[in-house]
Design a protein around this motif. Structure first.
Motif, PDB file in Angstrom:
ATOM      1  N   PRO A   1      -0.242   1.026  -9.977  1.00 34.43           N
ATOM      2  CA  PRO A   1      -0.158   0.760 -11.414  1.00 34.43           C
ATOM      3  C   PRO A   1       1.022  -0.170 -11.717  1.00 34.43           C
ATOM      4  N   PHE A   2       0.741  -1.343 -12.234  1.00 34.24           N
ATOM      5  CA  PHE A   2       1.833  -2.250 -12.571  1.00 34.24           C
ATOM      6  C   PHE A   2       1.428  -3.149 -13.725  1.00 34.24           C
ATOM      7  N   THR A   3       2.446  -3.587 -14.452  1.00 34.43           N
ATOM      8  CA  THR A   3       2.298  -4.609 -15.482  1.00 34.43           C
ATOM      9  C   THR A   3       3.328  -5.687 -15.186  1.00 34.43           C
ATOM     10  N   ALA A   4       2.914  -6.950 -15.232  1.00 38.31           N
ATOM     11  CA  ALA A   4       3.821  -8.054 -14.949  1.00 38.31           C
ATOM     12  C   ALA A   4       3.856  -9.003 -16.138  1.00 38.31           C
ATOM     13  N   TYR A   5       5.061  -9.417 -16.508  1.00 40.97           N
ATOM     14  CA  TYR A   5       5.240 -10.381 -17.581  1.00 40.97           C
ATOM     15  C   TYR A   5       5.991 -11.601 -17.056  1.00 40.97           C
ATOM     16  N   MET A   6       5.557 -12.773 -17.491  1.00 40.57           N
ATOM     17  CA  MET A   6       6.322 -13.988 -17.272  1.00 40.57           C
ATOM     18  C   MET A   6       6.739 -14.511 -18.644  1.00 40.57           C
ATOM     19  N   TYR A   7       8.017 -14.851 -18.785  1.00 38.72           N
ATOM     20  CA  TYR A   7       8.555 -15.258 -20.075  1.00 38.72           C
ATOM     21  C   TYR A   7       8.655 -16.781 -20.133  1.00 38.72           C
ATOM     22  N   PRO A   8       7.846 -17.417 -20.974  1.00 37.62           N
ATOM     23  CA  PRO A   8       7.777 -18.879 -21.017  1.00 37.62           C
ATOM     24  C   PRO A   8       9.131 -19.531 -21.311  1.00 37.62           C
TER      25      PRO A   8
ATOM     26  N   ALA B   1       0.817  -1.215   0.000  1.00 37.80           N
ATOM     27  CA  ALA B   1       0.000   0.000   0.000  1.00 37.80           C
ATOM     28  C   ALA B   1       0.852   1.267   0.000  1.00 37.80           C
ATOM     29  N   LYS B   2       2.131   1.153   0.347  1.00 38.45           N
ATOM     30  CA  LYS B   2       3.017   2.314   0.351  1.00 38.45           C
ATOM     31  C   LYS B   2       3.545   2.648  -1.046  1.00 38.45           C
ATOM     32  N   VAL B   3       3.376   1.738  -1.980  1.00 38.60           N
ATOM     33  CA  VAL B   3       3.961   1.898  -3.311  1.00 38.60           C
ATOM     34  C   VAL B   3       3.083   2.824  -4.163  1.00 38.60           C
ATOM     35  N   LYS B   4       3.690   3.851  -4.714  1.00 33.57           N
ATOM     36  CA  LYS B   4       3.008   4.767  -5.632  1.00 33.57           C
ATOM     37  C   LYS B   4       3.661   4.744  -7.016  1.00 33.57           C
ATOM     38  N   THR B   5       4.772   4.054  -7.130  1.00 38.18           N
ATOM     39  CA  THR B   5       5.569   4.023  -8.353  1.00 38.18           C
ATOM     40  C   THR B   5       5.003   3.043  -9.373  1.00 38.18           C
ATOM     41  N   PRO B   6       4.836   3.449 -10.632  1.00 37.26           N
ATOM     42  CA  PRO B   6       4.459   2.487 -11.672  1.00 37.26           C
ATOM     43  C   PRO B   6       5.538   1.412 -11.818  1.00 37.26           C
TER      44      PRO B   6
ATOM     45  N   ALA C   1      -1.775  -7.826  -3.367  1.00 39.21           N
ATOM     46  CA  ALA C   1      -1.682  -6.645  -2.513  1.00 39.21           C
ATOM     47  C   ALA C   1      -1.513  -5.377  -3.339  1.00 39.21           C
ATOM     48  N   LEU C   2      -0.731  -5.452  -4.422  1.00 43.44           N
ATOM     49  CA  LEU C   2      -0.593  -4.302  -5.319  1.00 43.44           C
ATOM     50  C   LEU C   2      -1.929  -3.946  -5.962  1.00 43.44           C
ATOM     51  N   GLN C   3      -2.650  -4.964  -6.391  1.00 41.46           N
ATOM     52  CA  GLN C   3      -3.961  -4.725  -6.995  1.00 41.46           C
ATOM     53  C   GLN C   3      -4.924  -4.095  -5.995  1.00 41.46           C
ATOM     54  N   ALA C   4      -4.904  -4.605  -4.775  1.00 38.86           N
ATOM     55  CA  ALA C   4      -5.804  -4.066  -3.747  1.00 38.86           C
ATOM     56  C   ALA C   4      -5.484  -2.614  -3.427  1.00 38.86           C
ATOM     57  N   ALA C   5      -4.209  -2.242  -3.572  1.00 44.06           N
ATOM     58  CA  ALA C   5      -3.778  -0.877  -3.283  1.00 44.06           C
ATOM     59  C   ALA C   5      -3.849   0.027  -4.516  1.00 44.06           C
TER      60      ALA C   5
END
Length: 308
Positions: free
Chosen positions: A263-270, A229-234, A256-260
């Motif tokens: 703004p984030f985008t996450a990628y997993m590389y197969p 919840a302290k994170v404001k950084t994209p 937790a990021l979503q609940a707060a």
């Protein structure tokens, strides 16, 4: 300006050339869960066709020359080894500062580059040079400064890293952001990119410094979800598919990021291993690394803007 593509004279080993259990064993060695003797003992069962356990370790270890994309004497860059104060941490810290040579007096968007758990080695210096060729001022501190700096080989660096006071080391990287903000040659827009241990430090800094303009952790440990919840950084979160140690903690932090509403985008590389962006080792995955890096540079340009 763009970094020159890497070329090699012969085919390089990749993760697919090694048994997955051996790669897991190597990951444990790299992260200090076992020592060199423990790795060699465990690797003996994978030795075959004249390749000894020691040979397997050598094959999996970094080859900095093979991974270098931008030469240290590239005339397009202005490179300085500098010091900065860390009053709450280790005192005076050292780092590697790179700017485009043609930047003149322009203020540049700035990227803090955070290394893996071996200090400021040649690979991380190369990462800083790549970022500078993309128009950023890049700064890579050496967490091993209080112990004499990166010692020149990975085994000694790993052993030294385990001796650091991690609380002071966090303060050293916080101090690096403060120092960068006060420089007259920055726009004041600061992004952070980190790898492995450095990826975890990116997460830690975004908890502590809400006005960071961008954070890009590559396969880094996440903080306690209560801190999200302290994170404001994209954030742009880059993860490997075969990386149980890191991936196990991600779902709780992601929620937790979503609940707060962070703004984030996450990628997993197969098909990738932990460390897939590090082009000095066989765990490097070229297609995934190129895609992840292009996304990283585009994200940093979007969030940090251009020179002033």
């Amino acid at each position: 300006m763009q970094a020159s593509p890497m070329t090699t004279s012969s085919p390089r080993l990749t993760a697919r050339d090694f048994d997955q259990d051996l790669l897991v064993l190597f990951d444990a060695y790299v992260h200090g869960d076992i020592d060199r003797r423990g790795f060699l003992a465990g690797a003996r069962k994978f030795a075959k066709a004249g390749m000894t356990a020691a040979g397997l370790l050598a094959a999996l270890s970094p080859d900095f020359a093979a991974g270098q994309q931008v030469k240290p004497d590239d005339s397009r860059l202005k490179i300085d080894r500098v010091s900065y104060p860390s009053t709450g941490g280790s005192g005076t810290m050292k780092g590697y500062l790179v700017r485009p040579a043609d930047a003149g007096t322009r203020k540049l968007p700035t990227v803090l580059v955070i290394h893996e758990n071996r200090g400021l080695n040649p690979h991380i210096e190369d990462i800083a040079r790549r970022l500078a060729l993309d128009g950023f001022m890049a700064f890579a501190p050496d967490a091993l400064t209080p112990l004499g700096g990166y010692p020149g080989d990975e085994d000694s660096a790993r052993a030294a890293f385990a001796k650091l006071d991690q609380a002071k080391t966090r303060e050293d990287f916080l101090a690096a952001v403060t120092w960068l903000k006060t420089r007259p040659d920055t726009t004041g827009k600061i992004g952070v990119v980190g790898f492995c241990w450095g990826g975890g430090m990116v997460h830690q800094l975004t908890v502590r410094i809400p006005d960071l303009a961008a954070g890009v952790p590559f396969y880094g440990n996440t903080p306690d979800p209560a801190e999200a919840a302290k994170v404001k950084t994209p954030l742009l979160v880059q993860r490997a598919e075969t990386d149980e140690r890191i991936n196990a903690a991600w779902p709780a932090y992601e929620a937790a990021l979503q609940a707060a509403n962070v703004p984030f985008t996450a990628y997993m590389y197969p098909g990738t291993q932990h460390g897939f962006n590090n082009d000095t080792t066989p765990r490097y995955d070229e297609p995934a690394a190129k895609l992840a890096w292009s996304r990283t540079v585009a994200f940093l340009k979007e969030k940090l803007g251009g020179p002033a």
